[in-house]
Design a protein around this motif. Structure first.
Motif, PDB file in Angstrom:
ATOM      1  N   LEU A  39       0.702  -1.045  -0.038  1.00 10.50           N
ATOM      2  CA  LEU A  39      -0.068  -0.085   0.071  1.00 10.50           C
ATOM      3  C   LEU A  39       0.728   1.257  -0.201  1.00 10.50           C
ATOM      4  O   LEU A  39       1.783   1.385   0.684  1.00 10.50           O
ATOM      5  CB  LEU A  39      -0.939   0.025   1.194  1.00 10.50           C
ATOM      6  CG  LEU A  39      -1.710  -1.257   1.538  1.00 10.50           C
ATOM      7  CD1 LEU A  39      -2.572  -1.018   2.725  1.00 10.50           C
ATOM      8  CD2 LEU A  39      -2.875  -1.423   0.196  1.00 10.50           C
ATOM      9  N   ASP A  40       0.559   2.164  -0.870  1.00 11.50           N
ATOM     10  CA  ASP A  40       1.158   3.584  -0.863  1.00 11.50           C
ATOM     11  C   ASP A  40       0.289   4.242   0.263  1.00 11.50           C
ATOM     12  O   ASP A  40      -0.594   3.908   0.671  1.00 11.50           O
ATOM     13  CB  ASP A  40       0.720   4.073  -1.938  1.00 11.50           C
ATOM     14  CG  ASP A  40       1.197   5.443  -2.284  1.00 11.50           C
ATOM     15  OD1 ASP A  40       2.289   5.921  -1.818  1.00 11.50           O
ATOM     16  OD2 ASP A  40       0.398   6.374  -2.859  1.00 11.50           O
ATOM     17  N   VAL A  41       0.644   5.295   0.538  1.00 11.76           N
ATOM     18  CA  VAL A  41      -0.010   6.062   1.712  1.00 11.76           C
ATOM     19  C   VAL A  41      -0.574   7.326   1.264  1.00 11.76           C
ATOM     20  O   VAL A  41      -1.709   7.455   1.062  1.00 11.76           O
ATOM     21  CB  VAL A  41       1.129   6.600   2.857  1.00 11.76           C
ATOM     22  CG1 VAL A  41       0.308   7.412   3.981  1.00 11.76           C
ATOM     23  CG2 VAL A  41       1.503   5.364   3.411  1.00 11.76           C
ATOM     24  N   ASP A  42       0.190   8.427   0.613  1.00  2.28           N
ATOM     25  CA  ASP A  42      -0.551   9.607   0.220  1.00  2.28           C
ATOM     26  C   ASP A  42      -1.237   9.514  -1.039  1.00  2.28           C
ATOM     27  O   ASP A  42      -0.945   9.166  -1.791  1.00  2.28           O
ATOM     28  CB  ASP A  42       0.677  10.424  -0.060  1.00  2.28           C
ATOM     29  CG  ASP A  42       1.612  10.842   1.092  1.00  2.28           C
ATOM     30  OD1 ASP A  42       0.993  11.671   2.026  1.00  2.28           O
ATOM     31  OD2 ASP A  42       2.933  10.490   1.124  1.00  2.28           O
ATOM     32  N   ASN A  43      -2.394   9.853  -0.877  1.00  2.00           N
ATOM     33  CA  ASN A  43      -3.609   9.889  -1.757  1.00  2.00           C
ATOM     34  C   ASN A  43      -4.000   8.362  -2.010  1.00  2.00           C
ATOM     35  O   ASN A  43      -4.552   8.142  -3.061  1.00  2.00           O
ATOM     36  CB  ASN A  43      -3.112  10.821  -3.076  1.00  2.00           C
ATOM     37  CG  ASN A  43      -3.785  12.117  -3.164  1.00  2.00           C
ATOM     38  OD1 ASN A  43      -4.830  12.303  -2.456  1.00  2.00           O
ATOM     39  ND2 ASN A  43      -2.944  13.229  -3.608  1.00  2.00           N
ATOM     40  N   THR A  44      -3.540   7.615  -1.298  1.00  2.00           N
ATOM     41  CA  THR A  44      -3.922   6.144  -1.332  1.00  2.00           C
ATOM     42  C   THR A  44      -4.893   5.807  -0.097  1.00  2.00           C
ATOM     43  O   THR A  44      -5.904   5.617  -0.105  1.00  2.00           O
ATOM     44  CB  THR A  44      -2.834   5.432  -1.591  1.00  2.00           C
ATOM     45  OG1 THR A  44      -2.316   5.537  -2.889  1.00  2.00           O
ATOM     46  CG2 THR A  44      -3.216   3.815  -1.549  1.00  2.00           C
ATOM     47  N   LEU A  45      -4.192   5.997   1.029  1.00  2.00           N
ATOM     48  CA  LEU A  45      -4.608   5.537   2.361  1.00  2.00           C
ATOM     49  C   LEU A  45      -5.313   6.645   3.039  1.00  2.00           C
ATOM     50  O   LEU A  45      -6.446   6.326   3.885  1.00  2.00           O
ATOM     51  CB  LEU A  45      -3.680   4.732   3.261  1.00  2.00           C
ATOM     52  CG  LEU A  45      -3.269   3.184   3.072  1.00  2.00           C
ATOM     53  CD1 LEU A  45      -2.109   2.935   3.703  1.00  2.00           C
ATOM     54  CD2 LEU A  45      -4.593   2.404   3.363  1.00  2.00           C
ATOM     55  N   GLY A 123      -1.968   2.065  -5.492  1.00  2.00           N
ATOM     56  CA  GLY A 123      -1.278   3.427  -5.477  1.00  2.00           C
ATOM     57  C   GLY A 123      -1.893   4.299  -6.593  1.00  2.00           C
ATOM     58  O   GLY A 123      -2.415   3.688  -7.394  1.00  2.00           O
ATOM     59  N   ASP A 124      -1.685   5.723  -6.353  1.00  2.00           N
ATOM     60  CA  ASP A 124      -2.328   6.678  -7.006  1.00  2.00           C
ATOM     61  C   ASP A 124      -1.473   7.275  -8.152  1.00  2.00           C
ATOM     62  O   ASP A 124      -1.940   8.248  -8.650  1.00  2.00           O
ATOM     63  CB  ASP A 124      -2.844   7.614  -6.178  1.00  2.00           C
ATOM     64  CG  ASP A 124      -1.684   8.344  -5.451  1.00  2.00           C
ATOM     65  OD1 ASP A 124      -1.063   7.821  -4.478  1.00  2.00           O
ATOM     66  OD2 ASP A 124      -1.469   9.562  -6.012  1.00  2.00           O
ATOM     67  N   GLN A 125      -0.337   6.650  -8.388  1.00  2.00           N
ATOM     68  CA  GLN A 125       0.755   7.615  -9.241  1.00  2.00           C
ATOM     69  C   GLN A 125       1.084   6.586 -10.193  1.00  2.00           C
ATOM     70  O   GLN A 125       1.751   5.669 -10.085  1.00  2.00           O
ATOM     71  CB  GLN A 125       1.805   8.265  -8.399  1.00  2.00           C
ATOM     72  CG  GLN A 125       1.619   9.364  -7.849  1.00  2.00           C
ATOM     73  CD  GLN A 125       2.914  10.117  -7.451  1.00  2.00           C
ATOM     74  OE1 GLN A 125       3.901  10.321  -8.234  1.00  2.00           O
ATOM     75  NE2 GLN A 125       3.228  10.429  -6.121  1.00  2.00           N
ATOM     76  N   ILE A 126       0.999   7.164 -11.410  1.00  2.00           N
ATOM     77  CA  ILE A 126       1.515   6.317 -12.488  1.00  2.00           C
ATOM     78  C   ILE A 126       2.828   6.175 -12.701  1.00  2.00           C
ATOM     79  O   ILE A 126       3.353   5.120 -12.917  1.00  2.00           O
ATOM     80  CB  ILE A 126       0.957   7.065 -13.929  1.00  2.00           C
ATOM     81  CG1 ILE A 126      -0.561   7.021 -14.086  1.00  2.00           C
ATOM     82  CG2 ILE A 126       1.764   6.381 -15.276  1.00  2.00           C
ATOM     83  CD1 ILE A 126      -1.227   5.750 -14.426  1.00  2.00           C
ATOM     84  N   ALA A 128       5.058   6.388 -10.210  1.00  2.00           N
ATOM     85  CA  ALA A 128       5.735   6.075  -9.208  1.00  2.00           C
ATOM     86  C   ALA A 128       5.322   4.442  -8.892  1.00  2.00           C
ATOM     87  O   ALA A 128       5.770   3.298  -9.124  1.00  2.00           O
ATOM     88  CB  ALA A 128       5.491   6.634  -7.910  1.00  2.00           C
ATOM     89  N   ASP A 129       3.791   4.236  -8.576  1.00  2.00           N
ATOM     90  CA  ASP A 129       3.274   3.138  -8.302  1.00  2.00           C
ATOM     91  C   ASP A 129       3.083   2.115  -9.213  1.00  2.00           C
ATOM     92  O   ASP A 129       3.523   0.891  -9.396  1.00  2.00           O
ATOM     93  CB  ASP A 129       2.050   3.449  -7.425  1.00  2.00           C
ATOM     94  CG  ASP A 129       2.007   4.379  -6.434  1.00  2.00           C
ATOM     95  OD1 ASP A 129       2.939   4.042  -5.346  1.00  2.00           O
ATOM     96  OD2 ASP A 129       1.239   5.343  -6.364  1.00  2.00           O
ATOM     97  N   ARG A 130       2.371   2.856 -10.499  1.00  2.00           N
ATOM     98  CA  ARG A 130       2.172   1.948 -11.521  1.00  2.00           C
ATOM     99  C   ARG A 130       3.404   1.388 -12.243  1.00  2.00           C
ATOM    100  O   ARG A 130       3.592   0.102 -12.660  1.00  2.00           O
ATOM    101  CB  ARG A 130       1.477   2.652 -12.550  1.00  2.00           C
ATOM    102  CG  ARG A 130       1.232   1.964 -13.921  1.00  2.00           C
ATOM    103  CD  ARG A 130       0.429   0.455 -13.823  1.00  2.00           C
ATOM    104  NE  ARG A 130       0.285  -0.082 -14.956  1.00  2.00           N
ATOM    105  CZ  ARG A 130       1.117  -1.299 -15.502  1.00  2.00           C
ATOM    106  NH1 ARG A 130       1.930  -1.846 -14.395  1.00  2.00           N
ATOM    107  NH2 ARG A 130       0.862  -1.919 -16.395  1.00  2.00           N
TER     108      ARG A 130
HETATM  109 MG   LIG Z   1       0.548   8.187  -3.586  1.00  2.00          MG
END
Ligand SMILES: [Mg+2]
Length: 178
Positions: A39-45, A123-126, A128-130
């Motif tokens: 899990l990502d944190v910022d803008n995810t959890l 996560g919410d960032q292409i 970074a997370d994707r």
């Molecule tokens: Mg994030």
């Protein structure tokens, strides 16, 4: 060249998009053989740089635990930011993960003891997370950002280039799962 180009598409276009983390259900994970989530944190959890734990997110964490889904946090943010939130929800955490580099995912997988195919990055960032998931070779459950606005200038810059990759998902018939 062609292969390289195709490879880039495959690690940036979302495979699946959810409105928010609460929209990921155990049935979906079970159907796809996913037993662990990173899990990502910022803008995810929670919102960007927020320590607020919304009741719906707490309920989601409880739902995942009850379903036997293993969870761990991998964030690009600092220990100072991530630690209080992670401790509050009782999860292990990796700060300064430098996603899209894959080191954080490797640490997480070592902890979780699962195959790459059984572990999904949430996560919410292409870029970074994707991208980290694509480079590492594990699934990514991409989320629309939880709240508008990012404090980090570099994140603001990267956001400008995300719609192109989301459009590719929509043009292939992809929908936002609610
Ligand atoms: Mg994030």
């Amino acid at each position: 060249m062609v292969l390289k180009f195709r490879g880039r598409l495959m690690i940036l276009t979302p495979e699946i998009v959810f409105r928010k983390i609460e929209c990921i259900h155990p049935e979906y994970l079970k159907a796809h053989g996913i037993t662990a989530l990173v899990l990502d944190v910022d803008n995810t959890l929670t919102a960007d740089n927020s320590q607020v734990l919304e009741p719906s997110v707490q309920a989601w964490l409880d739902e995942m635990r009850a379903a036997g889904i293993r969870l761990t946090i991998v964030s690009n943010n600092t220990a100072k930011r991530v630690r209080p939130f992670a401790e509050r929800i009782g999860l292990d955490w990796v700060p300064l993960a430098c996603k899209p580099l894959t080191i954080g995912l490797a640490v997480a997988r070592h902890r979780l003891g699962v195959k790459k195919s059984q572990m999904a990055m949430v996560g919410d960032q292409i870029f970074a997370d994707r991208m980290a998931a694509g480079l590492y070779g594990c699934p990514c459950l991409y989320l629309l950002p939880r709240a508008p606005g990012d404090r980090n200038k570099f994140v603001q810059f990267k956001r400008k280039y995300e719609p192109y990759w989301l459009d590719r998902y929509y043009k292939k018939g992809g929908v936002v799962h609610e």
